[in-house]
Design a protein around this motif. Structure first.
Motif, mmCIF file in Angstrom:
data_model
loop_
_atom_site.group_PDB
_atom_site.id
_atom_site.type_symbol
_atom_site.label_atom_id
_atom_site.label_comp_id
_atom_site.label_asym_id
_atom_site.label_seq_id
_atom_site.Cartn_x
_atom_site.Cartn_y
_atom_site.Cartn_z
ATOM 1 N N UNK A 207 6.188 -15.217 -58.539
ATOM 2 C CA UNK A 207 7.251 -14.464 -57.864
ATOM 3 C C UNK A 207 8.450 -14.217 -58.771
ATOM 4 N N UNK A 208 8.885 -15.264 -59.480
ATOM 5 C CA UNK A 208 10.061 -15.129 -60.333
ATOM 6 C C UNK A 208 9.878 -14.028 -61.376
ATOM 7 N N UNK A 209 8.753 -14.087 -62.087
ATOM 8 C CA UNK A 209 8.518 -13.114 -63.142
ATOM 9 C C UNK A 209 8.273 -11.715 -62.617
ATOM 10 N N UNK A 210 7.458 -11.605 -61.569
ATOM 11 C CA UNK A 210 7.132 -10.279 -61.037
ATOM 12 C C UNK A 210 8.365 -9.588 -60.473
ATOM 13 N N UNK A 211 9.119 -10.303 -59.647
ATOM 14 C CA UNK A 211 10.311 -9.701 -59.056
ATOM 15 C C UNK A 211 11.343 -9.358 -60.126
ATOM 16 N N UNK A 212 11.465 -10.230 -61.134
ATOM 17 C CA UNK A 212 12.400 -9.937 -62.210
ATOM 18 C C UNK A 212 12.041 -8.661 -62.939
ATOM 19 N N UNK A 213 10.764 -8.483 -63.246
ATOM 20 C CA UNK A 213 10.323 -7.280 -63.945
ATOM 21 C C UNK A 213 10.438 -6.041 -63.057
ATOM 22 N N UNK A 214 10.123 -6.199 -61.769
ATOM 23 C CA UNK A 214 10.191 -5.061 -60.855
ATOM 24 C C UNK A 214 11.617 -4.544 -60.667
ATOM 25 N N UNK A 215 12.577 -5.404 -60.926
ATOM 26 C CA UNK A 215 13.978 -5.021 -60.764
ATOM 27 C C UNK A 215 14.695 -4.815 -62.096
ATOM 28 N N UNK A 216 13.936 -4.782 -63.170
ATOM 29 C CA UNK A 216 14.505 -4.596 -64.498
ATOM 30 C C UNK A 216 14.406 -3.115 -64.875
ATOM 31 N N UNK B 256 -7.124 -20.834 -49.423
ATOM 32 C CA UNK B 256 -6.115 -19.886 -49.893
ATOM 33 C C UNK B 256 -4.729 -20.526 -49.913
ATOM 34 N N UNK B 257 -4.416 -21.242 -48.849
ATOM 35 C CA UNK B 257 -3.115 -21.897 -48.775
ATOM 36 C C UNK B 257 -2.957 -22.919 -49.893
ATOM 37 N N UNK B 258 -4.007 -23.690 -50.150
ATOM 38 C CA UNK B 258 -3.956 -24.690 -51.212
ATOM 39 C C UNK B 258 -3.769 -24.032 -52.576
ATOM 40 N N UNK B 259 -4.447 -22.914 -52.795
ATOM 41 C CA UNK B 259 -4.325 -22.193 -54.059
ATOM 42 C C UNK B 259 -2.896 -21.718 -54.289
ATOM 43 N N UNK B 260 -2.285 -21.163 -53.240
ATOM 44 C CA UNK B 260 -0.920 -20.671 -53.368
ATOM 45 C C UNK B 260 0.068 -21.815 -53.559
ATOM 46 N N UNK B 261 -0.187 -22.931 -52.913
ATOM 47 C CA UNK B 261 0.675 -24.105 -53.087
ATOM 48 C C UNK B 261 0.631 -24.605 -54.527
ATOM 49 N N UNK B 262 -0.557 -24.650 -55.111
ATOM 50 C CA UNK B 262 -0.697 -25.111 -56.489
ATOM 51 C C UNK B 262 0.022 -24.170 -57.449
ATOM 52 N N UNK B 263 -0.115 -22.865 -57.218
ATOM 53 C CA UNK B 263 0.587 -21.900 -58.065
ATOM 54 C C UNK B 263 2.096 -22.086 -57.964
ATOM 55 N N UNK B 264 2.581 -22.181 -56.739
ATOM 56 C CA UNK B 264 4.022 -22.320 -56.533
ATOM 57 C C UNK B 264 4.555 -23.590 -57.183
ATOM 58 N N UNK B 265 3.814 -24.675 -57.046
ATOM 59 C CA UNK B 265 4.258 -25.943 -57.623
ATOM 60 C C UNK B 265 4.296 -25.874 -59.142
ATOM 61 N N UNK B 266 3.323 -25.238 -59.746
ATOM 62 C CA UNK B 266 3.282 -25.162 -61.211
ATOM 63 C C UNK B 266 4.384 -24.263 -61.756
ATOM 64 N N UNK B 267 4.804 -23.279 -60.966
ATOM 65 C CA UNK B 267 5.803 -22.330 -61.427
ATOM 66 C C UNK B 267 7.237 -22.822 -61.212
ATOM 67 N N UNK B 268 7.395 -23.856 -60.398
ATOM 68 C CA UNK B 268 8.723 -24.391 -60.187
ATOM 69 C C UNK B 268 8.931 -25.730 -60.889
ATOM 70 N N UNK B 269 7.893 -26.211 -61.563
ATOM 71 C CA UNK B 269 7.999 -27.477 -62.293
ATOM 72 C C UNK B 269 9.010 -27.352 -63.419
ATOM 73 N N UNK B 270 9.598 -28.467 -63.793
ATOM 74 C CA UNK B 270 10.652 -28.434 -64.808
ATOM 75 C C UNK B 270 10.144 -28.683 -66.205
#
Length: 265
Positions: free
Chosen positions: A116-125, A246-260
């Motif tokens: 989400x972060x990357x896609x939305x950033x590019x879509x609004x750039x 599907x829910x588990x897949x999206x949760x894993x993606x979200x967690x990996x993208x917000x990790x520090x």
């Protein structure tokens, strides 16, 4: 010499020996000269892959592995500014060798997807979208992987066309941009080719290689990189997945993208 360097040299030496053995002794003495002075084939494609903060790693690098093997092809990583550009997990970075200001023509443009972060950033750039539109004006092929199709759509390139995207973004692609979504690994609509999520970029790149250089070359590249998917699970198709998976897949993606991890680098 380090063990890894020794291994690379061994592999390169083995590959060279195999090629020369297949070509015959008569060719062995002239192989170096022929390679050094050979001109790129006519129409050798210049491929440009756009990087932006938060892209998914395999989206650009999978297709690059295929397209860089096309005879005479050049593959350039491009971003708003030269330098390292980090992925959605922030753990890995790929270097952009050129800025968008330095590139005014491409034969092939590839726009990767992101979270989400990357896609939305590019879509609004606005700068990126304007550059994408300009590249598309002269490109032979304009392509995307995963949610990269949303970025193409935001640039105004997909209205009224057929396309694919990451399975969780399909409804949004249709409703927000007037695109006909097709649940396929890749979809061609004129000179635009879109790929589904992440790994589908490799399939799309092989299809594109066939369009550019012919089926024999594309098949040879597939063998060269030993692309013969045989995963341990049959769970990569959203059409066959239940809601829980599907829910588990999206949760894993979200967690990996917000990790520090790596965020302080």
């Amino acid at each position: 010499m380090t063990p890894s360097t020794s291994r690379r040299n061994m592999l390169r030496g083995s590959a060279a020996t195999a090629v020369l053995a297949a070509a015959g002794p008569a060719l062995a003495g002239t192989a170096h000269a022929a390679t050094a002075h050979a001109a790129p084939p006519p129409g050798a494609p210049h491929v440009g892959i756009l990087l932006y903060d938060g892209y998914s790693l395999l989206d650009p690098t999978g297709p690059a592995e295929i397209l860089a093997r096309l005879p005479g092809a050049s593959v350039t990583m491009i971003a708003e500014k030269r330098g390292a550009v980090r992925t959605d997990t922030r753990d890995v970075a790929v270097v952009a060798d050129r800025s968008i200001a330095e590139v005014d023509r491409l034969d092939v443009l590839l726009v990767p997807g992101a979270g989400n972060r990357g896609t939305l950033g590019a879509m609004n750039n606005k700068a990126l979208l304007g550059w994408i539109r300009e590249m598309h004006r002269h490109s032979v092929w304009t392509t995307s992987v995963c949610t990269g199709s949303l970025i193409l759509a935001a640039a105004g390139l997909l209205e009224g066309k057929r396309a694919t995207t990451y399975w969780a973004s399909a409804e949004y692609l249709q409703s927000a941009f007037g695109v006909t979504y097709l649940p396929q690994r890749y979809v061609r609509s004129g000179k635009i080719i879109t790929a589904a999520g992440v790994s589908a970029g490799v399939d799309m790149a092989l299809y594109l290689a066939c369009l550019i250089a012919g089926e024999d070359t594309a098949r040879a590249i597939q063998l060269a990189v030993e692309y013969a998917p045989d995963p341990p699970f049959d769970s990569g198709n959203a059409a066959n997945a239940d809601a829980q998976l599907k829910q588990r897949a999206l949760e894993l993606l979200a967690a990996s993208q917000t990790a520090s991890f790596g965020s302080s680098v």
